[in-house]
Enzyme design. Sequence first.
Site, short mmCIF file in Angstrom:
data_model
loop_
_atom_site.label_atom_id
_atom_site.label_comp_id
_atom_site.label_asym_id
_atom_site.label_seq_id
_atom_site.Cartn_x
_atom_site.Cartn_y
_atom_site.Cartn_z
N SER A 103 -30.20 12.78 -20.83
CA SER A 103 -28.68 12.63 -21.16
C SER A 103 -28.37 12.53 -22.68
O SER A 103 -29.40 12.41 -23.44
CB SER A 103 -28.12 11.44 -20.18
OG SER A 103 -28.50 10.32 -21.00
N LYS A 104 -27.44 12.61 -22.95
CA LYS A 104 -26.91 12.61 -24.34
C LYS A 104 -27.51 11.33 -24.88
O LYS A 104 -27.82 11.37 -26.23
CB LYS A 104 -25.49 12.11 -24.46
CG LYS A 104 -24.43 13.25 -23.93
CD LYS A 104 -23.76 13.70 -25.25
CE LYS A 104 -23.26 15.01 -25.27
NZ LYS A 104 -24.28 16.18 -25.38
N ARG A 105 -27.83 10.20 -24.26
CA ARG A 105 -28.46 8.96 -25.04
C ARG A 105 -29.84 9.59 -25.65
O ARG A 105 -30.28 8.88 -26.45
CB ARG A 105 -28.81 7.95 -23.86
CG ARG A 105 -27.79 7.08 -23.51
CD ARG A 105 -28.12 5.89 -22.47
NE ARG A 105 -28.74 6.73 -21.30
CZ ARG A 105 -29.77 6.64 -20.86
NH1 ARG A 105 -30.67 5.74 -21.60
NH2 ARG A 105 -30.22 7.28 -19.70
N GLU A 150 -25.30 22.34 -29.43
CA GLU A 150 -25.88 21.30 -30.41
C GLU A 150 -27.26 21.75 -30.99
O GLU A 150 -27.39 21.64 -31.90
CB GLU A 150 -26.05 20.13 -29.57
CG GLU A 150 -24.92 19.35 -29.18
CD GLU A 150 -25.24 18.16 -28.22
OE1 GLU A 150 -25.46 16.87 -28.76
OE2 GLU A 150 -24.95 18.28 -27.15
#
Length: 513
Positions: free
Chosen positions: A260-262, A270
């Site tokens: 995930s983004k974390r 991106e």
Amino acid sequence: MQIRDRYAPSPTGLQHIGGVRTALFNYLFAHSKEAHESRDAAFILRLEDTDRTRFDAAFVQNLYDTFAWLGIHWDEGPDVGGQYAPYIQSERLELYKRYILELLDADKAYYCFCSPERLETIRLEREASRSGETGYDRHCRSIPKEEAAARVASGQPCVIRLKIPLDGITGFYDRLLGHIEWKNRDVNPDPVLLKSDGFPTYHLANVVDDHLMGITHVLRAQEWLSSTPLHVIIYAGFGWTPPEFCHLPMVMGQDGKKLSKRHGATGVDEFRRQGYLGEALVNYVAFLGASYEEGKDVYTLAELAACFSLDKLNKAPAVFDYKKLEWYNAAYIRVKTNEELAQLALPFAVEAGIFEKVGKERKQGSAGIEPDAEQKRIFVEAMSLVKERVSFLTEIPAKVAYLFSEPPLPDASEFFPKKADIHAFSKTITLLTMGKDLVSRMAAMTDADAEAFIKTEAEKAGVKLGDLMMPLRVAVTGARVSPPLFGSLRLLGAEASALRVEKALAKLTAEPV
Ligand code: GLU
């Protein structure tokens, strides 16, 4: 074996690593050795846009841009057409309505008139009672067919639900996970197949389309595993044979939690903005849960496809390793020709604003300035100076900027060894003066000739090559660590190089340490 598989995204978000992995594995499987034995193997793109509340046309564009950038193409799809068009579910509504009638006739589905308020009340009651029961309470399942038909005819709002058998077992074979069985009473009771707005839910549209489009293999993320028994029940309701399922291993971060983004970038955009190459990403993602030949890391898409096999998938979750991806990126950058790399890096360089007139200091607000023909030529040639030294395209502009505008001259102390004394200082002045003379005599030399020339001159003068090169490097490139000096001198030209050394000398003499 006959192979037709598909990537079936819902355009409700930007494309991320998980989606790319699913699409890529479907692509590879449809181009694999197994597929070569199949007469008309095909990889299909189907847009599952039945969730109108979360749909956004920008996500569709992002999907096309992403896969164009990655170099992954489908044989059939909304943009390329095909024998089963349309490939966009919102353009196939009549079909789903027709097929749901079949299920109603066969008594495998029923009309439900429960209001959203009633459904919410049941949900809350079930939650509070902690009975373990979840989902719909099958309230409308017992309404006689004639009564239901009359209520529909009178215009009462309704949905159509699937009748999940009350007992028995639903089983299927998963190519990776083996035989999987669910007790029907554990399957989510009576999910909606057709919504009150006339749109099908994912379950109905997905099954109908996979069947009608002749899909033989469903390779999808493991998060869909719990929907599969339901789909198998729908296939059975129609009397159709389900395709072969293969739920792909999960993709985790280094900490064992779902990626995930974390963990870092997950959206393909991106990665692109951060200076990754589409090919590097594809090559790395191909390894997320699959093995190929041993001892090889870098594969073209065609090589990956030739080695891809569902038998070489790993059951264990795949771990996304950003460092390894960086390694791939650097490896891909290294093998690009100067022209190829320049083309990839140019947008970043233009954005960074490195193209001002040669010899001038860079001004604020030069972002967006395109190179002129001469700058473009230098930029292309400069790629050979940096390709071994960067991992990301985004690093390139700063590394070559000194070739297009004079770098600010660093502090005088940067020009000589850290423990400098007055002796070292005057020696540096002498060396730079000598360097300036040599540089102006190096015009039109190859890098190797220039190096040999400077070595000989250093020997003649009895100075160490390193001592001569260091202040020269700082004067010309603005830093102690820089791309190769001789290539830099060649690209800058003797005159501009000598001018830089002269300016450095002026600075050193004006502000002694
Ligand atoms: N529309 C689903 C998705 O967004 C498709 C899942 C499947 O492949 O069946 O991923």
